[in-house]
Motif scaffolding. Sequence first.
Motif, PDB file in Angstrom:
ATOM      1  N   UNK A 101       0.837  -1.195   0.000  1.00  0.00           N
ATOM      2  CA  UNK A 101       0.000   0.000   0.000  1.00  0.00           C
ATOM      3  C   UNK A 101       0.871   1.243   0.000  1.00  0.00           C
ATOM      4  N   UNK A 102       0.254   2.356  -0.395  1.00  0.00           N
ATOM      5  CA  UNK A 102       1.014   3.597  -0.437  1.00  0.00           C
ATOM      6  C   UNK A 102       0.106   4.807  -0.442  1.00  0.00           C
ATOM      7  N   UNK A 103       0.711   5.969  -0.200  1.00  0.00           N
ATOM      8  CA  UNK A 103      -0.043   7.217  -0.079  1.00  0.00           C
ATOM      9  C   UNK A 103       0.795   8.393  -0.567  1.00  0.00           C
ATOM     10  N   UNK A 104       0.169   9.251  -1.356  1.00  0.00           N
ATOM     11  CA  UNK A 104       0.712  10.565  -1.695  1.00  0.00           C
ATOM     12  C   UNK A 104      -0.301  11.594  -1.213  1.00  0.00           C
ATOM     13  N   UNK A 105       0.145  12.540  -0.405  1.00  0.00           N
ATOM     14  CA  UNK A 105      -0.795  13.491   0.197  1.00  0.00           C
ATOM     15  C   UNK A 105      -0.227  14.904   0.136  1.00  0.00           C
TER      16      UNK A 105
END
Length: 246
Positions: A148-152
């Motif tokens: 999983x991953x996130x760019x915020x």
Amino acid sequence: MLRGLSGRWGLLLLAAMIPGVSSFSPAYDSEGQPQIALPVLQPTEATPPLGTYILKGLDGKTCIKATMGVEFIVIQKKTWYFSLDPSRIRTSGYCGKEVAVLSLTLPGNAASLQLTFKKENKVFYITKLTSHLSPLPVCPKCANKTFSGLLDHDKLFKSKNGNSFACKSENLLLMSSELQIKLVPLKFQAFTLTKGGYGKEVECWADYNKRVLPIIIGAAVVGILLIAVLTFLFIKDRNRQGYEEL
């Protein structure tokens, strides 16, 4: 060759070796019964299939339209690839006046990509991306794992309201140390879509550079050649005048 392999690993090997074989394999419970079709990671990269995803609000109007190919890149000891199949994607989300969310999900939530659009003054952009992938393990003794991953808090793919953002070049997004998302090509528009269609395209910098740089380089080469020719003619003319004086 496949006689000694169990059913799911036979499918995995076929998916990796034979073009056109579906890149999904059923997961099995403790009794060996098939459950959810899990993504099968591939050892080689391929061009992801192009899909168009549309999200409409409660008023029936389109608030997000996206056309793109999506590839998940898993980085471990080796690099593995998985492309989203548009025919298997379920589209959902939320349409608001200033925030809109587009979610692309595989059956059983085996993989997902969520894009959060934000409208600010006269522009819109993607401010947040979340993703996850739960593939079939790449070997019989490998454990199940979700990447999983996130760019915020980013302002990605910015465009004026009423226009669309388009990019034919690859866009590689680092979601985590083990997961990257590649979007190629891509075209987005959110909030204001006349009759549900795309507006005027805003070209990405990568495409602009690919289009303009050859022209600039070509013009520079022509300029250098022209200077060389003029210099040669000037020197030749001076030499001729010297001979005439003698």
